[in-house]
Design an enzyme around this catalytic site. Structure first.
Site, PDB file in Angstrom:
ATOM      1  N   ASP A   1       0.858  -1.175   0.000  1.00  0.00           N
ATOM      2  CA  ASP A   1       0.000   0.000   0.000  1.00  0.00           C
ATOM      3  C   ASP A   1       0.903   1.236   0.000  1.00  0.00           C
ATOM      4  O   ASP A   1       2.091   1.157   0.346  1.00  0.00           O
ATOM      5  CB  ASP A   1      -0.901  -0.030   1.241  1.00  0.00           C
ATOM      6  CG  ASP A   1      -1.907   1.107   1.251  1.00  0.00           C
ATOM      7  OD1 ASP A   1      -2.534   1.354   0.199  1.00  0.00           O
ATOM      8  OD2 ASP A   1      -2.059   1.751   2.300  1.00  0.00           O
TER       9      ASP A   1
ATOM     10  N   ASP B   1      -0.345   5.113   0.745  1.00  0.00           N
ATOM     11  CA  ASP B   1      -0.686   6.076   1.779  1.00  0.00           C
ATOM     12  C   ASP B   1      -0.608   5.419   3.153  1.00  0.00           C
ATOM     13  O   ASP B   1      -1.305   4.441   3.432  1.00  0.00           O
ATOM     14  CB  ASP B   1      -2.101   6.630   1.554  1.00  0.00           C
ATOM     15  CG  ASP B   1      -2.206   7.466   0.292  1.00  0.00           C
ATOM     16  OD1 ASP B   1      -1.554   8.520   0.242  1.00  0.00           O
ATOM     17  OD2 ASP B   1      -2.937   7.071  -0.634  1.00  0.00           O
TER      18      ASP B   1
END
Length: 342
Positions: free
Chosen positions: A26, A28
């Protein structure tokens, strides 16, 4: 792999970058926040890549194109190509293309990443509910997305036009804190129309399918900061996961995780890719990790010992998850976590 209903974090004698061929990272809250690299991320990713691990960046944020994301990562010191990036915009565009005729008009509520993904699938983005769209799609459009865009989506959805969403993350981490995410924008349209969208992003199967198709990973490790997207998505896909505590999830939320939100491994940040993971073992009526032993006694957590902070948290996870079984542990962990410095 991908054990559902786990009651304790797993250990690994082998460093994770060697135990898995591909890290599905991922962005963010894991690699960066508010556009700035998270501490230790650049160095850890560089070391994992140099050791032979493939790095793929899998994000529910549909705002930017893979080209823009790769350029940003490279600027931060994490060399990346557009093909290394998989977005929920790509996943939702594939999902829509399977249900709509070629060249269909789509009312796109979001940013450039969403529009580019639609065009790549032969769909035509339009701006108004009056443009006779065959579908509506929402993706994160950034903090400056005009309120009137939600009205356009609502007008079309209320007429019965099929509605899609790249993802439904309610929040997104930034440099100044936690901000509303695409899920909050989806809620606006849901409230106005009473309709429900088809969703492509993590933790749902369309995003996992998109990721595997684009990366060809054989032994992937999902790396994320969110229980309800990254970790649940790994659980749904039957693959292992590493939760890092640099984004949305804090230790208290982790202890309260329901079975599908319990990660395989837990670490403070991306340096966890470069090491093995200590085992958690049963010890009397509790669980031991490193120098810590955790248990539940009289309805409260008991934490004894000394040692690494993360080892104490891993022991507490085992105690909490075992106590909760198939549910969520509702016991107050404030005192135990304070003993670890949280």
């Amino acid at each position: 792999m991908g054990q559902q209903g786990r009651n304790l974090p797993s250990g690994s004698d082998t460093a994770l970058h060697a135990a898995y061929d591909t890290a599905l990272l991922d962005l963010d809250g894991v690699v960066y926040a508010g556009g700035e690299a998270i501490p230790y991320a650049v160095e850890a990713l560089g070391a994992a890549r140099d050791a032979g691990m493939r790095l793929a960046y899998v994000t529910n944020n549909a705002l930017r194109t893979p080209d823009a994301v790769a350029a940003h990562l490279t600027e931060l010191g994490v060399p990346a190509e557009p093909g290394d990036v998989v977005t929920s915009a790509q996943a939702v565009a594939r999902l829509m293309a399977g249900q709509l005729p070629p060249g269909a008009r789509v009312l796109a509520i979001g940013g450039e990443g969403l529009r580019v993904a639609l065009c790549e699938r032969g769909l035509e983005p339009v701006e108004s509910a009056d443009d006779d769209p065959a579908a509506v799609v929402q993706g994160y459009g950034g903090p400056d997305l005009p309120w009137g865009r939600f009205a356009e989506a609502s007008y079309a959805v209320a007429r019965g036009v099929p509605w899609f969403a790249s993802n439904t993350d309610l929040t997104i981490p930034g440099a100044r804190g936690i901000a509303p995410g695409n899920g909050a924008a989806v809620e606006v349209v849901r409230i106005a129309t009473g309709a429900e969208p088809q969703v492509a992003g993590k933790p749902l199967p369309p995003m996992h399918r998109e990721t595997i198709l684009r990366t060809g990973a054989r032994r992937p490790l999902v790396v994320g900061d969110r229980l309800d997207t990254d970790i649940e998505g790994a659980s749904n896909g039957g693959v292992d996961s590493l939760l890092v505590l640099t984004g949305v999830t804090d230790p208290a939320r982790l202890l309260a995780a329901v079975p599908e939100h319990r990660p395989t491994y837990v670490d403070a940040d991306l340096r966890g890719l470069l090491t093995g993971q200590p085992a958690v073992s049963a010890a009397g009526g509790g669980f031991r990790c490193g120098g810590w032993t955790a248990s539940v006694d009289g309805g409260a957590f008991v934490l004894d010992g000394t040692g690494e902070q993360m080892d104490g948290l891993r022991a507490l996870c085992a105690a909490a998850w075992t106590d909760a079984g198939a549910g969520s542990c509702g016991r107050d962990a404030t005192a135990a976590l304070a003993g670890l410095g949280w």
